[in-house]
Design an enzyme around this catalytic site. Structure first.
Site, PDB file in Angstrom:
ATOM      1  N   TYR A  43       0.836  -1.205   0.000  1.00  0.00           N
ATOM      2  CA  TYR A  43       0.000   0.000   0.000  1.00  0.00           C
ATOM      3  C   TYR A  43       0.873   1.258   0.000  1.00  0.00           C
ATOM      4  CZ  TYR A  43      -3.799   3.185   1.062  1.00  0.00           C
ATOM      5  OH  TYR A  43      -4.711   4.205   1.000  1.00  0.00           O
ATOM      6  N   HIS A  89     -19.682  14.191 -26.913  1.00  0.00           N
ATOM      7  CA  HIS A  89     -19.375  13.250 -27.993  1.00  0.00           C
ATOM      8  C   HIS A  89     -19.265  11.804 -27.520  1.00  0.00           C
ATOM      9  CE1 HIS A  89     -15.772  14.971 -26.225  1.00  0.00           C
ATOM     10  NE2 HIS A  89     -15.094  13.888 -26.573  1.00  0.00           N
ATOM     11  N   ASP A 113       1.300  20.094 -20.827  1.00  0.00           N
ATOM     12  CA  ASP A 113       0.423  18.928 -20.944  1.00  0.00           C
ATOM     13  C   ASP A 113       1.184  17.995 -21.890  1.00  0.00           C
ATOM     14  OD1 ASP A 113      -1.477  17.055 -21.528  1.00  0.00           O
ATOM     15  OD2 ASP A 113      -3.003  18.461 -22.233  1.00  0.00           O
ATOM     16  N   PHE A 142      -6.839  20.224 -24.865  1.00  0.00           N
ATOM     17  CA  PHE A 142      -7.506  18.979 -25.247  1.00  0.00           C
ATOM     18  C   PHE A 142      -8.889  18.932 -24.594  1.00  0.00           C
ATOM     19  CE2 PHE A 142      -8.338  14.379 -24.796  1.00  0.00           C
ATOM     20  CZ  PHE A 142      -8.489  14.125 -26.136  1.00  0.00           C
ATOM     21  N   ASP A 143      -9.782  18.063 -25.078  1.00  0.00           N
ATOM     22  CA  ASP A 143     -11.183  18.119 -24.613  1.00  0.00           C
ATOM     23  C   ASP A 143     -11.342  17.906 -23.107  1.00  0.00           C
ATOM     24  OD1 ASP A 143     -10.748  15.362 -24.693  1.00  0.00           O
ATOM     25  OD2 ASP A 143     -12.585  14.876 -25.773  1.00  0.00           O
ATOM     26  N   LYS A 199      -0.068   7.466 -23.547  1.00  0.00           N
ATOM     27  CA  LYS A 199       0.460   7.771 -24.884  1.00  0.00           C
ATOM     28  C   LYS A 199       1.948   7.415 -24.906  1.00  0.00           C
ATOM     29  CE  LYS A 199      -3.432  10.372 -24.766  1.00  0.00           C
ATOM     30  NZ  LYS A 199      -4.315  10.388 -23.596  1.00  0.00           N
ATOM     31  N   ALA A 250       1.554  14.641 -22.777  1.00  0.00           N
ATOM     32  CA  ALA A 250       1.227  13.252 -23.120  1.00  0.00           C
ATOM     33  C   ALA A 250       2.139  12.704 -24.221  1.00  0.00           C
ATOM     34  CB  ALA A 250      -0.232  13.166 -23.557  1.00  0.00           C
TER      35      ALA A 250
HETATM   36  N1  F0G Z   1      -4.026  15.767 -22.543  1.00  0.00           N
HETATM   37  C1  F0G Z   1      -3.891  15.399 -23.835  1.00  0.00           C
HETATM   38  C2  F0G Z   1      -3.077  16.227 -24.757  1.00  0.00           C
HETATM   39  C3  F0G Z   1      -4.555  14.256 -24.290  1.00  0.00           C
HETATM   40  O1  F0G Z   1      -4.430  13.910 -25.568  1.00  0.00           O
HETATM   41  C4  F0G Z   1      -5.333  13.501 -23.386  1.00  0.00           C
HETATM   42  C5  F0G Z   1      -6.047  12.312 -23.819  1.00  0.00           C
HETATM   43  C6  F0G Z   1      -5.412  13.912 -22.048  1.00  0.00           C
HETATM   44  C7  F0G Z   1      -4.731  15.057 -21.671  1.00  0.00           C
HETATM   45  C8  F0G Z   1      -6.205  13.151 -21.030  1.00  0.00           C
HETATM   46  O2  F0G Z   1      -5.559  11.979 -20.681  1.00  0.00           O
HETATM   47  O3  F0G Z   1      -7.061  10.134 -21.486  1.00  0.00           O
HETATM   48  O4  F0G Z   1      -5.223   9.699 -19.864  1.00  0.00           O
HETATM   49  O5  F0G Z   1      -7.239  10.938 -19.170  1.00  0.00           O
HETATM   50  N2  F0G Z   1      -6.222  12.009 -25.017  1.00  0.00           N
HETATM   51  C9  F0G Z   1      -6.848  10.826 -25.538  1.00  0.00           C
HETATM   52  C10 F0G Z   1      -7.001  10.964 -27.020  1.00  0.00           C
HETATM   53  C11 F0G Z   1      -8.083  10.387 -24.847  1.00  0.00           C
HETATM   54  O6  F0G Z   1      -7.702  10.112 -27.615  1.00  0.00           O
HETATM   55  O7  F0G Z   1      -6.418  11.857 -27.629  1.00  0.00           O
HETATM   56  P1  F0G Z   1      -6.329  10.615 -20.290  1.00  0.00           P
END
Ligand code: F0G
Length: 458
Positions: free
Chosen positions: A71, A449, A214, A123-124, A257, A216
Site C-alpha cells: 500500500y 461526444h 500537458d 484537449f477536450d 500515450k 502526453a
Molecule cells: N491531454 C492530452 C493532450 C490528451 O491527448 C489527453 C487524452 C489527455 C490530456 C487526457 O488523458 O485520457 O489519460 O485521461 N487524449 C486521448 C485521445 C483520450 O484520444 O487523444 P487521459
C-alpha cells in the site's frame, strides 16, 4: 512510397475480424451513429485513439511481474520517481490513474471560478476540467495552426501576442497558470518548438505566472524538434526532452500515450509547497501518494516505457509510420492537416465533404462512413466534440477546425493495415456526395461526444 521499417518483431498476436457489411450497418445504427458505442470486437482496425492502446514490450511485461503491491512505499514508485527525475528533471511526482485525473487534481487546487487558463489548444478533457470549475479555457495557437493546408514546422506553437492580449484582458490575478500541449493534439498532433516553449516560459517568468506542459506526447514532440529545429539536429533526444521540461514549473502526463502503457498518468513538478497541496487531494481522489490510483506493476511498466519511448530508432519509425498513412492520402488528394502530425493523420472534413454544414456534424458522418465501408473506427474532432453555445444569444459557435482523426496506436498496426485504411478513405472520397448529415437525439451537458445519440438526416 517508402514503407516504415519496424524496430521490433512480433512475439504475441491478437486476432482481429472484419464483420460483414450487413452486421456493421446494424451495429452502427444500434450505436446511435456514435462510434464510441460500438463493441471493440466488431472493429477491424481501431484508430479511435493512441491512448492506452500501445503494445507493451517484453521488457515492460516482465516488469509487471515485479510489481510491488504494498500500500505504501512500493519499490516501483521509487523507480518511477527516479526515472521521471532523470528524464524530466522534476523532484516531485504524483501518480494518477490517467491524465484527466491529474488535470482534475491540478486544476481543483489552482483554479477559482472565472479564472482563465491560456494554452495553445486545450484537449477536450483539459477544457472540460477547467470549465467544470467555472473557469475559462483560452486557445492561443498561432494562426498557421488553424489552417490545415499551410505548412509550418511547428503548428502547435502558441501565439505570444494572443497570450499577451488574454493577459491584458483578464490580468495576472485571474490567470493561475499557462499551459502548452505537446504535441498539440486537438490542432493536428502538431509539435511546439523549443524556441516557443522558451518564449512562453519567459513570458510566464516575467509576469510571475505558473507554466505547465500537458506532455502526453512529449517524446514525439522532442523528435520533431530534432528533425525541424536547426539548433537541435545533432542533440540527443534525451537532452532535448530534459531541456523542454526545464523551462516549465511542472507537467501533467497521460502515460497512456508516450509512456507506452495501457493505463497511467502523473503530475511532476518543481515546487514542494504546491506538491504538498496536490498530494492531499491525490489521497482523497486517487490513493496513497506512492501508488495514486495505480497498481505497483503499472508504475513499473510506466517507468520502463518512459525510457523505451526515447529510443531514436523507435521514434524515427513512429513518425515515419504515421506519415506513411498521411502520404498515401495526400497522394490521392485527400485533404489532410499538413505537415502530418506525430500520432495521427487528421482529415480536413470541411474540405472533404463541404456540402454538409457543421450543424449536421460532417466529421461524425465521416466516422460513420469509415465503419460502414471497412470496419474502421476513427474519431471526430470537430463540431460534435467542441461546438459551444453562446450563453447570451443561445446560438451555436462551431470550431474552426472540423477534423476526423485517424489515430495510430503505438507498435500495433503494420504498414499493410495502413494501406487498407488509405484504400477505405479513398473509396469513400469517390462517393462523398452521398454522405448524410446527422442530428442529435440525445446529448449530455458536457463531453457530449462520448455518449451522444444521433440520427441520420434523410
Ligand atoms: N491531454 C492530452 C493532450 C490528451 O491527448 C489527453 C487524452 C489527455 C490530456 C487526457 O488523458 O485520457 O489519460 O485521461 N487524449 C486521448 C485521445 C483520450 O484520444 O487523444 P487521459
Amino acid at each position: 512510397m517508402k514503407r516504415p521499417l519496424e524496430p521490433f518483431r512480433i512475439k504475441v498476436v491478437e486476432p482481429v475480424k472484419l464483420v460483414s457489411r450487413q452486421e456493421r450497418e446494424k451495429l452502427i445504427r444500434a450505436a446511435g451513429f456514435n462510434i464510441f458505442k460500438l463493441p471493440a470486437e466488431k472493429i477491424f482496425i481501431d484508430l479511435l485513439t493512441d491512448s492506452g492502446t500501445s503494445a507493451m514490450s517484453d521488457y515492460q511485461w516482465a516488469g509487471l511481474m515485479q510489481g510491488d503491491e504494498s500500500y505504501a512505499g512500493c519499490r516501483n514508485f521509487f523507480h518511477l520517481k527516479e526515472t521521471i527525475h532523470d528524464i524530466m528533471g522534476y523532484d516531485y511526482i504524483l501518480p494518477t490513474h490517467q491524465g484527466r485525473a491529474a488535470e482534475n487534481i491540478l486544476f481543483s487546487t489552482l483554479l477559482s471560478k472565472n479564472d482563465v487558463v491560456p494554452s495553445n489548444i486545450h484537449f477536450d478533457t483539459t477544457r472540460a476540467n477547467i470549465e467544470y470549475l467555472g473557469a475559462r479555457a483560452e486557445d492561443c495557437v498561432i494562426e498557421e495552426g488553424l489552417n490545415s493546408e499551410l505548412k509550418h514546422p511547428f503548428k502547435g506553437n502558441l501565439d505570444l501576442q494572443k497570450l499577451n492580449q488574454v493577459y491584458k484582458r483578464y490580468g495576472k490575478n485571474k490567470i493561475p497558470l499557462v499551459c502548452l500541449t505537446i504535441t498539440n493534439n486537438s490542432g493536428g498532433g502538431q509539435p511546439v518548438s523549443m524556441e516557443n516553449i522558451r518564449q512562453v516560459a519567459e513570458f510566464c517568468r516575467r509576469n510571475r505566472l505558473l507554466f505547465f506542459l500537458d506532455a502526453a506526447r512529449f517524446a514525439e514532440n522532442a523528435y520533431f524538434i530534432k528533425m525541424r529545429e536547426k539548433a537541435y539536429g545533432k542533440t540527443k533526444i534525451k537532452q532535448i526532452v530534459k531541456e523542454m521540461f526545464s523551462y516549465a514549473d511542472g507537467c501533467w502526463v497521460s502515460a497512456k500515450k508516450d509512456a507506452l502503457v495501457n493505463i497511467g498518468g502523473f503530475i511532476a513538478l518543481k515546487d514542494e509547497k504546491l506538491f504538498q497541496k496536490l498530494q492531499n487531494l491525490l489521497i482523497l481522489r486517487e490513493g496513497f501518494p506512492t501508488y495514486g490510483g495505480l497498481a505497483g506493476r503499472d508504475l513499473e511498466a510506466m517507468a520502463r516505457g518512459l525510457y523505451e519511448v526515447l529510443e531514436e530508432d523507435y521514434l524515427s519509425y513512429r513518425i515515419q509510420h504515421t506519415a506513411y498513412l498521411g502520404n498515401l492520402l495526400i497522394a490521392a488528394q485527400i485533404p489532410v492537416v499538413q505537415p502530418i502530425g506525430g500520432h495521427a493523420v487528421y482529415i480536413d472534413v470541411k474540405k472533404f465533404i463541404p456540402q454538409i454544414p457543421q450543424s449536421q456534424f460532417p466529421g461524425q458522418a465521416l466516422t460513420v462512413a469509415l465503419y460502414r465501408q471497412a470496419g474502421i473506427r476513427a474519431v471526430e474532432i470537430g463540431s460534435l466534440m467542441f461546438a459551444t453555445k453562446n450563453p447570451k444569444t443561445g446560438r451555436w459557435i462551431y470550431p474552426k477546425l472540423e477534423l476526423v482523426r485517424l489515430t495510430i496506436p503505438r507498435r500495433v498496426y503494420s504498414a499493410s493495415h495502413l494501406e487498407y485504411v488509405a484504400e477505405a478513405v479513398i473509396a469513400i472520397s469517390k462517393k462523398r456526395e452521398q454522405l448524410k448529415g446527422l442530428k442529435l437525439v440525445y446529448e449530455p451537458p458536457f463531453l457530449r461526444h462520448f455518449t451522444a445519440v444521433l440520427k441520420e438526416i434523410e
